[in-house]
Design a protein around this motif. Structure first.
Motif, PDB file in Angstrom:
ATOM      1  N   UNK A   1       0.964  -1.181  -0.028  1.00 49.40           N
ATOM      2  CA  UNK A   1      -0.111  -0.081   0.129  1.00 49.40           C
ATOM      3  C   UNK A   1       0.867   1.550   0.156  1.00 49.40           C
ATOM      4  N   UNK A   2       0.485   2.207  -0.776  1.00 47.88           N
ATOM      5  CA  UNK A   2       1.189   3.390  -0.664  1.00 47.88           C
ATOM      6  C   UNK A   2       1.146   4.240   0.477  1.00 47.88           C
ATOM      7  N   UNK A  28      -9.504  11.677  -6.991  1.00 44.10           N
ATOM      8  CA  UNK A  28      -8.379  10.828  -7.774  1.00 44.10           C
ATOM      9  C   UNK A  28      -7.607  10.516  -6.466  1.00 44.10           C
ATOM     10  N   UNK A  29      -7.215  11.703  -5.802  1.00 39.61           N
ATOM     11  CA  UNK A  29      -6.322  11.594  -4.702  1.00 39.61           C
ATOM     12  C   UNK A  29      -6.831  10.675  -3.661  1.00 39.61           C
ATOM     13  N   UNK A  30      -8.270  10.809  -3.475  1.00 38.22           N
ATOM     14  CA  UNK A  30      -8.625   9.876  -2.643  1.00 38.22           C
ATOM     15  C   UNK A  30      -8.791   8.612  -2.865  1.00 38.22           C
ATOM     16  N   UNK A  31      -8.893   8.090  -4.158  1.00 36.75           N
ATOM     17  CA  UNK A  31      -8.689   6.861  -4.784  1.00 36.75           C
ATOM     18  C   UNK A  31      -7.245   6.370  -4.642  1.00 36.75           C
ATOM     19  N   UNK A  32      -6.307   7.109  -4.989  1.00 35.42           N
ATOM     20  CA  UNK A  32      -4.927   6.650  -4.639  1.00 35.42           C
ATOM     21  C   UNK A  32      -4.673   6.337  -3.254  1.00 35.42           C
ATOM     22  N   UNK A  33      -5.027   7.103  -2.120  1.00 36.68           N
ATOM     23  CA  UNK A  33      -5.055   7.102  -0.765  1.00 36.68           C
ATOM     24  C   UNK A  33      -5.618   5.689  -0.405  1.00 36.68           C
ATOM     25  N   UNK A  34      -6.665   5.237  -0.819  1.00 45.03           N
ATOM     26  CA  UNK A  34      -7.641   4.084  -0.384  1.00 45.03           C
ATOM     27  C   UNK A  34      -7.051   2.951  -1.473  1.00 45.03           C
ATOM     28  N   UNK A  36      -7.696   2.327  -4.601  1.00 47.30           N
ATOM     29  CA  UNK A  36      -8.726   2.003  -5.356  1.00 47.30           C
ATOM     30  C   UNK A  36      -8.165   2.045  -6.764  1.00 47.30           C
ATOM     31  N   UNK A  37      -7.244   2.627  -6.947  1.00 53.65           N
ATOM     32  CA  UNK A  37      -6.508   2.977  -8.257  1.00 53.65           C
ATOM     33  C   UNK A  37      -4.923   3.207  -7.936  1.00 53.65           C
ATOM     34  N   UNK A  38      -4.179   3.092  -9.066  1.00 60.85           N
ATOM     35  CA  UNK A  38      -2.700   2.976  -8.932  1.00 60.85           C
ATOM     36  C   UNK A  38      -2.382   4.665  -9.465  1.00 60.85           C
ATOM     37  N   UNK A  39      -1.304   5.018  -8.696  1.00 64.19           N
ATOM     38  CA  UNK A  39      -0.670   6.403  -9.001  1.00 64.19           C
ATOM     39  C   UNK A  39       0.133   6.035 -10.276  1.00 64.19           C
ATOM     40  N   UNK A  40      -0.077   6.779 -11.567  1.00 64.23           N
ATOM     41  CA  UNK A  40       0.874   7.021 -12.547  1.00 64.23           C
ATOM     42  C   UNK A  40       2.062   7.426 -12.497  1.00 64.23           C
ATOM     43  N   UNK A  54      11.429   9.633  -1.875  1.00 63.59           N
ATOM     44  CA  UNK A  54      11.737   8.886  -3.386  1.00 63.59           C
ATOM     45  C   UNK A  54      10.412   8.250  -3.470  1.00 63.59           C
ATOM     46  N   UNK A  55      10.091   8.045  -4.851  1.00 65.33           N
ATOM     47  CA  UNK A  55       9.094   7.553  -5.436  1.00 65.33           C
ATOM     48  C   UNK A  55       8.786   6.049  -4.660  1.00 65.33           C
ATOM     49  N   UNK A  56       9.934   5.486  -4.654  1.00 60.92           N
ATOM     50  CA  UNK A  56      10.025   4.075  -4.114  1.00 60.92           C
ATOM     51  C   UNK A  56       9.173   3.957  -2.513  1.00 60.92           C
ATOM     52  N   UNK A  57       9.545   5.160  -1.646  1.00 56.44           N
ATOM     53  CA  UNK A  57       8.968   5.185  -0.534  1.00 56.44           C
ATOM     54  C   UNK A  57       7.429   5.501  -0.481  1.00 56.44           C
ATOM     55  N   UNK A  58       6.958   6.523  -1.287  1.00 51.01           N
ATOM     56  CA  UNK A  58       5.926   6.932  -1.616  1.00 51.01           C
ATOM     57  C   UNK A  58       4.924   5.820  -1.949  1.00 51.01           C
TER      58      UNK A  58
END
Length: 194
Positions: A1-2, A28-34, A36-40, A54-58
């Motif tokens: 999970x991110x 979209x931010x909410x969906x990323x946090x939950x 429900x969808x992947x961050x591009x 880092x992107x890896x940490x995020x």
């Protein structure tokens, strides 16, 4: 999970703030946090830059916010692992086993072809295993000596599926041949004479 929600809350930012930074909706931010969808990838980079991680940490692939944090935690022990250091900024150190697995399989395939098809010598599977072990042992030193751009390329390359590597290699080959045509001395001379 991110870690998007965690990072947003640490910074006391609202979903709307992140939406403005990335050019997407708060939904979209909410969906990323939950989850429900992947961050591009390009949005992940924007968010990582915004939070200073880092992107890896995020994305949850790394336990270190960035390379500096890794150095701070490990430099006193003088145990800086180059693979770990480079993975933090690329695929995340949690995915390093994928890189090692890929490299081991590549060495096994390469050395099996060479050793076991050599009709002049009686090589065995043990010889192949020894050669693979030696090659894998040399990887750490090899990564440390390579430019960061090549290490990142190897790390990303190793996470691709076989057919994706073949397609990408065909594209690289085409681009390279086109560049070589443009840079060839005969092509340069004909351009100067026109």
């Amino acid at each position: 999970m991110n870690r998007l929600k965690e990072l947003r809350q640490e910074k006391n930012a609202k979903q709307e703030d992140l939406a403005e930074v990335t050019g997407v909706s708060a939904m979209t931010i909410s969906r990323w946090e939950n989850g429900e969808s992947n961050i591009k990838p390009e949005k992940a980079q924007q968010l990582a830059d915004y939070f200073g991680v880092s992107v890896g940490y995020l994305l949850g692939y790394s336990n270190y916010k960035n390379k500096d944090r890794y150095l701070d935690e490990n430099s006193l022990d003088l145990v800086i692992e180059s693979d770990m250091f480079n993975a933090i900024e690329t695929i995340g150190e949690k995915n390093l086993p994928l890189v090692y697995k890929f490299l081991r399989e590549e060495f096994e395939e390469e050395y099996s072809d060479v050793f076991l098809n050599d009709e002049e010598h009686d090589f065995t599977e043990d010889d192949v295993d020894d050669a693979v072990s030696t090659a894998m042992g040399n990887i750490g030193d090899g990564f440390w000596n390579l430019p960061d751009s090549l290490v990142r390329l190897i790390f990303f390359w190793s996470t691709l599926k076989s057919n994706e590597r073949e397609q990408l290699l065909a594209l690289i080959r085409t681009l390279s041949l086109n560049n070589l045509k443009e840079q060839s001395p005969t092509n340069s001379a004909s351009k100067k004479s026109t």
